[in-house]
Motif scaffolding. Structure first.
Motif, PDB file in Angstrom:
ATOM      1  N   MET A   9     -92.131  26.276  -6.693  1.00 57.38           N
ATOM      2  CA  MET A   9     -91.783  26.830  -5.269  1.00 57.38           C
ATOM      3  C   MET A   9     -92.139  28.323  -5.604  1.00 57.38           C
ATOM      4  O   MET A   9     -91.382  29.201  -6.102  1.00 57.38           O
ATOM      5  CB  MET A   9     -90.135  26.724  -4.761  1.00 57.38           C
ATOM      6  N   LEU A  10     -93.252  28.628  -5.216  1.00 59.33           N
ATOM      7  CA  LEU A  10     -93.754  29.966  -5.211  1.00 59.33           C
ATOM      8  C   LEU A  10     -93.758  30.716  -3.780  1.00 59.33           C
ATOM      9  O   LEU A  10     -94.200  30.266  -2.959  1.00 59.33           O
ATOM     10  CB  LEU A  10     -95.298  30.052  -5.779  1.00 59.33           C
ATOM     11  N   LEU A  11     -93.556  31.822  -3.933  1.00 59.48           N
ATOM     12  CA  LEU A  11     -93.543  32.879  -2.737  1.00 59.48           C
ATOM     13  C   LEU A  11     -95.099  32.932  -2.405  1.00 59.48           C
ATOM     14  O   LEU A  11     -96.141  32.551  -2.910  1.00 59.48           O
ATOM     15  CB  LEU A  11     -93.039  34.060  -2.828  1.00 59.48           C
ATOM     16  N   ARG A  12     -95.116  33.332  -0.983  1.00 54.69           N
ATOM     17  CA  ARG A  12     -96.469  33.308  -0.368  1.00 54.69           C
ATOM     18  C   ARG A  12     -97.053  34.680  -0.653  1.00 54.69           C
ATOM     19  O   ARG A  12     -97.089  35.611   0.095  1.00 54.69           O
ATOM     20  CB  ARG A  12     -96.400  33.332   1.108  1.00 54.69           C
ATOM     21  N   ARG A  13     -97.165  34.896  -1.974  1.00 54.46           N
ATOM     22  CA  ARG A  13     -97.775  36.166  -2.564  1.00 54.46           C
ATOM     23  C   ARG A  13     -98.495  35.823  -3.461  1.00 54.46           C
ATOM     24  O   ARG A  13     -99.033  34.817  -3.911  1.00 54.46           O
ATOM     25  CB  ARG A  13     -96.612  37.001  -2.933  1.00 54.46           C
ATOM     26  N   SER A  14     -99.244  36.837  -3.969  1.00 56.08           N
ATOM     27  CA  SER A  14    -100.280  36.695  -5.204  1.00 56.08           C
ATOM     28  C   SER A  14     -99.525  36.276  -6.435  1.00 56.08           C
ATOM     29  O   SER A  14     -97.991  36.351  -6.341  1.00 56.08           O
ATOM     30  CB  SER A  14    -100.969  37.792  -5.522  1.00 56.08           C
ATOM     31  N   HIS A  68     -91.731  40.287  -7.797  1.00 57.09           N
ATOM     32  CA  HIS A  68     -90.682  40.091  -7.185  1.00 57.09           C
ATOM     33  C   HIS A  68     -89.410  39.504  -7.882  1.00 57.09           C
ATOM     34  O   HIS A  68     -88.408  39.958  -7.904  1.00 57.09           O
ATOM     35  CB  HIS A  68     -90.711  38.973  -6.137  1.00 57.09           C
ATOM     36  N   ALA A  69     -89.930  38.721  -8.941  1.00 61.01           N
ATOM     37  CA  ALA A  69     -89.094  38.117 -10.057  1.00 61.01           C
ATOM     38  C   ALA A  69     -88.411  39.324 -10.690  1.00 61.01           C
ATOM     39  O   ALA A  69     -87.161  39.507 -10.917  1.00 61.01           O
ATOM     40  CB  ALA A  69     -89.489  37.101 -10.773  1.00 61.01           C
ATOM     41  N   THR A  96     -85.904  41.435  -8.731  1.00 56.62           N
ATOM     42  CA  THR A  96     -84.830  40.682  -8.335  1.00 56.62           C
ATOM     43  C   THR A  96     -83.958  40.682  -9.672  1.00 56.62           C
ATOM     44  O   THR A  96     -82.698  40.468  -9.507  1.00 56.62           O
ATOM     45  CB  THR A  96     -85.008  39.180  -7.922  1.00 56.62           C
ATOM     46  N   GLN A 136    -104.449  38.587  -8.887  1.00 57.30           N
ATOM     47  CA  GLN A 136    -104.432  39.016  -7.442  1.00 57.30           C
ATOM     48  C   GLN A 136    -104.652  37.845  -6.737  1.00 57.30           C
ATOM     49  O   GLN A 136    -104.881  37.928  -5.272  1.00 57.30           O
ATOM     50  CB  GLN A 136    -105.490  39.849  -7.156  1.00 57.30           C
ATOM     51  N   ARG A 137    -104.788  36.536  -7.133  1.00 59.04           N
ATOM     52  CA  ARG A 137    -105.280  35.443  -6.245  1.00 59.04           C
ATOM     53  C   ARG A 137    -103.677  34.890  -5.672  1.00 59.04           C
ATOM     54  O   ARG A 137    -102.577  35.223  -6.264  1.00 59.04           O
ATOM     55  CB  ARG A 137    -105.433  34.264  -7.410  1.00 59.04           C
ATOM     56  N   SER A 138    -103.852  34.273  -4.534  1.00 56.20           N
ATOM     57  CA  SER A 138    -102.612  33.880  -3.928  1.00 56.20           C
ATOM     58  C   SER A 138    -101.890  32.694  -4.850  1.00 56.20           C
ATOM     59  O   SER A 138    -102.778  31.833  -5.412  1.00 56.20           O
ATOM     60  CB  SER A 138    -102.934  33.115  -2.443  1.00 56.20           C
ATOM     61  N   ARG A 154    -100.181  30.056  -4.156  1.00 52.75           N
ATOM     62  CA  ARG A 154    -100.430  28.851  -3.629  1.00 52.75           C
ATOM     63  C   ARG A 154    -101.403  28.205  -3.771  1.00 52.75           C
ATOM     64  O   ARG A 154    -101.817  27.164  -3.240  1.00 52.75           O
ATOM     65  CB  ARG A 154     -99.869  29.131  -2.305  1.00 52.75           C
ATOM     66  N   VAL A 155    -102.845  28.714  -4.089  1.00 55.85           N
ATOM     67  CA  VAL A 155    -103.929  28.433  -4.244  1.00 55.85           C
ATOM     68  C   VAL A 155    -104.329  27.959  -5.902  1.00 55.85           C
ATOM     69  O   VAL A 155    -105.350  27.437  -6.043  1.00 55.85           O
ATOM     70  CB  VAL A 155    -105.316  28.991  -3.529  1.00 55.85           C
ATOM     71  N   ARG A 170     -92.193  33.286 -14.724  1.00 58.17           N
ATOM     72  CA  ARG A 170     -91.370  34.099 -13.512  1.00 58.17           C
ATOM     73  C   ARG A 170     -89.731  33.646 -14.176  1.00 58.17           C
ATOM     74  O   ARG A 170     -89.142  34.599 -13.901  1.00 58.17           O
ATOM     75  CB  ARG A 170     -91.575  33.304 -12.224  1.00 58.17           C
ATOM     76  N   TYR A 216     -87.580  28.134   0.528  1.00 57.87           N
ATOM     77  CA  TYR A 216     -87.162  29.073  -0.397  1.00 57.87           C
ATOM     78  C   TYR A 216     -85.737  28.898  -1.046  1.00 57.87           C
ATOM     79  O   TYR A 216     -85.426  29.431  -2.154  1.00 57.87           O
ATOM     80  CB  TYR A 216     -87.326  30.522  -0.048  1.00 57.87           C
ATOM     81  N   GLN A 274     -84.865  28.323  -4.726  1.00 61.14           N
ATOM     82  CA  GLN A 274     -85.403  28.857  -5.816  1.00 61.14           C
ATOM     83  C   GLN A 274     -84.593  30.292  -5.721  1.00 61.14           C
ATOM     84  O   GLN A 274     -84.349  30.790  -6.619  1.00 61.14           O
ATOM     85  CB  GLN A 274     -86.979  28.980  -5.467  1.00 61.14           C
ATOM     86  N   MET A 278     -82.391  32.203  -8.673  1.00 66.46           N
ATOM     87  CA  MET A 278     -82.478  33.402  -9.156  1.00 66.46           C
ATOM     88  C   MET A 278     -81.474  34.424  -9.121  1.00 66.46           C
ATOM     89  O   MET A 278     -81.611  35.548  -9.447  1.00 66.46           O
ATOM     90  CB  MET A 278     -83.916  33.838  -8.569  1.00 66.46           C
ATOM     91  N   ASP A 324     -92.280  37.684   3.212  1.00 60.58           N
ATOM     92  CA  ASP A 324     -93.166  36.515   3.057  1.00 60.58           C
ATOM     93  C   ASP A 324     -93.420  36.036   4.479  1.00 60.58           C
ATOM     94  O   ASP A 324     -94.606  35.320   4.633  1.00 60.58           O
ATOM     95  CB  ASP A 324     -92.528  35.159   2.297  1.00 60.58           C
ATOM     96  N   ALA A 367    -106.989  33.441   0.011  1.00 61.43           N
ATOM     97  CA  ALA A 367    -107.048  33.477  -1.422  1.00 61.43           C
ATOM     98  C   ALA A 367    -106.250  34.917  -1.834  1.00 61.43           C
ATOM     99  O   ALA A 367    -105.265  34.879  -2.629  1.00 61.43           O
ATOM    100  CB  ALA A 367    -108.311  33.762  -1.951  1.00 61.43           C
ATOM    101  N   HIS A 408    -103.597  37.796  -2.025  1.00 56.97           N
ATOM    102  CA  HIS A 408    -102.354  38.338  -1.238  1.00 56.97           C
ATOM    103  C   HIS A 408    -101.913  39.438  -1.855  1.00 56.97           C
ATOM    104  O   HIS A 408    -102.383  39.949  -3.266  1.00 56.97           O
ATOM    105  CB  HIS A 408    -101.117  37.102  -1.313  1.00 56.97           C
ATOM    106  N   VAL A 409    -101.148  40.319  -1.104  1.00 58.31           N
ATOM    107  CA  VAL A 409    -100.506  41.285  -1.883  1.00 58.31           C
ATOM    108  C   VAL A 409     -99.253  41.337  -2.429  1.00 58.31           C
ATOM    109  O   VAL A 409     -98.625  40.123  -2.424  1.00 58.31           O
ATOM    110  CB  VAL A 409    -100.329  42.634  -0.939  1.00 58.31           C
TER     111      VAL A 409
END
Lengths: 257, 232
Positions: A104-109, A116-117, A120, A146-148, A150-151, A164, B127, B130, B134, B148, B229, B231-232
């Motif tokens: 379960m990965l966040l919608r981030r790079s 984030h981890a 946190t 820098q890749r998403s 989720r891809v 993580r 989420y 997860q 954490m 997000d 592809a 993301h920040v």
């Protein structure tokens, strides 16, 4: 990613953890019942510092449930579950990291997930950049920072999930079928990562259906059948002389009905 | 009708001062109201999505219902608050742009709360385990979800902006449609149409549509950028 730890055979002895370690973790006659259905019954087991424990058994045997109970995401409905450091608080849960079968990965790079981890887990801001690079290198994902997230491929996502989890500097790492559906190359990279986690002093509990993987990695094996522990033994004994018909059938690849 | 449309385009093309003053005030009022509504509504929506407390269900029903709050009713409530005899009367805000901002904030906030709650609840379901594993705090979870869900929440804000920019009744009641002070696009369109001055009404209508198209186009472009592809 270095694979020195794999190619040299057995891993280096894990460095000892501090007195506040959650290990050992002990389940004493633990049961878990929901909606009148008993999923775990009278389970007693012990997770010890520095020993990689593989939990094996057929689907529905209660392996993942054991991990969720140890992590504190669920609570036993019978028996006691104890950690050496005392009851696990929500933030104390960070000492026990879990990686789910489906990451379960966040919608981030990739880097965003790790940042984030680190935030946190309370890593001081000044240390985050260096730790980020270290974790990216550990996962072999620096080029994809820098890749998403989720891809990424399944194997890359799982490696990211593992590092993580390691960002928390946990005492115990719970891995739920981390190599399910991965090819041999991706599996080998995950196993290397597991070895590296151990080298950092992290004790690993691994749920797996892969008998070969358990043979390669495990020090101890816990075999579950229909919510009960039927064997808990050093790995060598388990693979050479399984004590129950269910374990013998499982190892022989026969169907457990 | 054709003459009115041609005149409308001429007013836009020459940058008619009166027209742009009205457009400028409209944007200032509506954007400020949406920003305030987001400040209030997004954390509230997130809390409603992830917190469990007595009365939560009733609050969700209430915010969903308030999405359909009639603008004139919102205008009446704000009018009563700000009128000379009202609790906020001494502030003398009635018939000022601030009063219009307050009225639009009242209208838009329930939209932001209700829609953001739904967006965040869906993401939270994904989420939750997860984040709990954490050991994240509730505040941390809210901030993570808000970040997000940012693109979906932009769409929510856009829905709020649409409501604010298109609204007539509330701003008419608390703003008074005073020339050079509280006259905005919608109130001007209503006034000029009633006076038979269709050119400026059509011109403002075109600008209103252009703004909606621009904002939507920008959002779609942003989504496209974020979708590939990086993301920040």
């Amino acid at each position: 990613m270095s694979d020195a730890l794999v190619t040299t055979g057995r891993r280096a002895l894990a460095p000892a953890r501090g007195p506040d370690s959650v290990l050992p973790v002990a389940m004493d006659r633990v049961g878990y019942t929901i909606d009148g259905v008993t999923l775990l019954d009278d389970v007693s087991l012990r997770i010890r510092q520095g020993r990689l424990t593989a939990i094996m058994g057929a689907n529905g045997a209660g392996k993942t449930l054991c991990l969720r109970l140890i992590q504190g995401l669920l609570h036993p409905t019978a028996g006691t579950l104890s950690h050496a450091s005392g009851p696990v608080t929500p933030t104390g849960r960070r000492r026990i990291a879990i990686v789910f079968q489906r990451p379960m990965l966040l919608r981030r790079s990739v880097a965003g997930n790790l940042r984030h981890a680190l935030k946190t887990y309370g890593v001081p801001r000044a240390e985050r950049a260096a730790m980020l690079v270290e974790l990216l290198d550990l996962a072999g994902l620096r080029a994809l920072a820098q890749r998403s997230a989720r891809v990424l491929s399944s194997g890359e996502q799982q490696r990211l999930s593992i590092v993580r989890a390691l960002a928390a500097d946990p005492d115990l790492l719970l891995l739920d079928e981390p190599t399910a559906n991965l090819d041999p190359y991706a599996t080998r990279m995950i196993e290397t990562l597991i070895r590296q986690a151990e080298a950092r002093g992290v004790t690993v509990v691994l749920v797996t259906h892969d008998v070969g993987q358990a043979r390669r990695l495990a020090d101890d094996v816990i075999f579950l059948n229909r919510g009960r522990v039927t064997e808990q033994t050093p790995a060598g004994s388990f693979f050479d002389e399984p004590q129950t018909a269910e374990a013998a059938a499982y190892l022989a690849g026969r169907l457990l009905l | 009708m054709g003459d009115a449309i041609a005149e409308a385009f001429r007013l836009i093309a020459v940058g008619d001062a009166a027209l742009w003053e009205i457009v400028s005030l409209s944007l200032r009022v509506s954007l400020t109201a949406v920003a305030l509504a987001c400040l209030i509504g997004l954390p509230l929506g997130a809390l409603l999505a992830i917190a469990r407390f007595p009365g939560r269900g009733a609050l969700i029903v209430a915010t969903n219902s308030l999405m359909g709050l009639p603008p004139v009713l919102a205008g009446l409530l704000v009018y009563l608050l700000l009128s000379r005899a009202g609790p906020l009367g001494p502030l003398e805000l009635l018939y000022t742009p601030t009063a219009m901002i307050i009225a639009q904030t009242v209208l838009v906030t329930p939209i932001i709360v209700a829609l953001s709650r739904q967006v965040i609840a869906d993401m939270h379901q994904e989420y939750d385990e997860q984040l709990r594993s954490m050991g994240i705090t509730t505040t941390g979870a809210v901030l993570t979800l808000l970040y997000d869900a940012r693109l979906s929440l932009l769409t929510v804000a856009l829905a709020g902006f649409g409501r604010a920019a298109a609204e007539v009744g509330a701003v008419m009641m608390v703003g008074g449609n005073i020339n050079h002070v509280t006259r905005v696009m919608t109130t001007t369109i209503a006034l000029e149409t009633s006076k038979g001055n269709l050119a400026i009404a059509v011109g403002l209508g075109l600008v209103l549509m252009l703004i909606a198209l621009t904002v939507n186009g920008a959002l779609m472009a942003l989504r496209g950028t974020q979708g590939v592809a990086r993301h920040v």
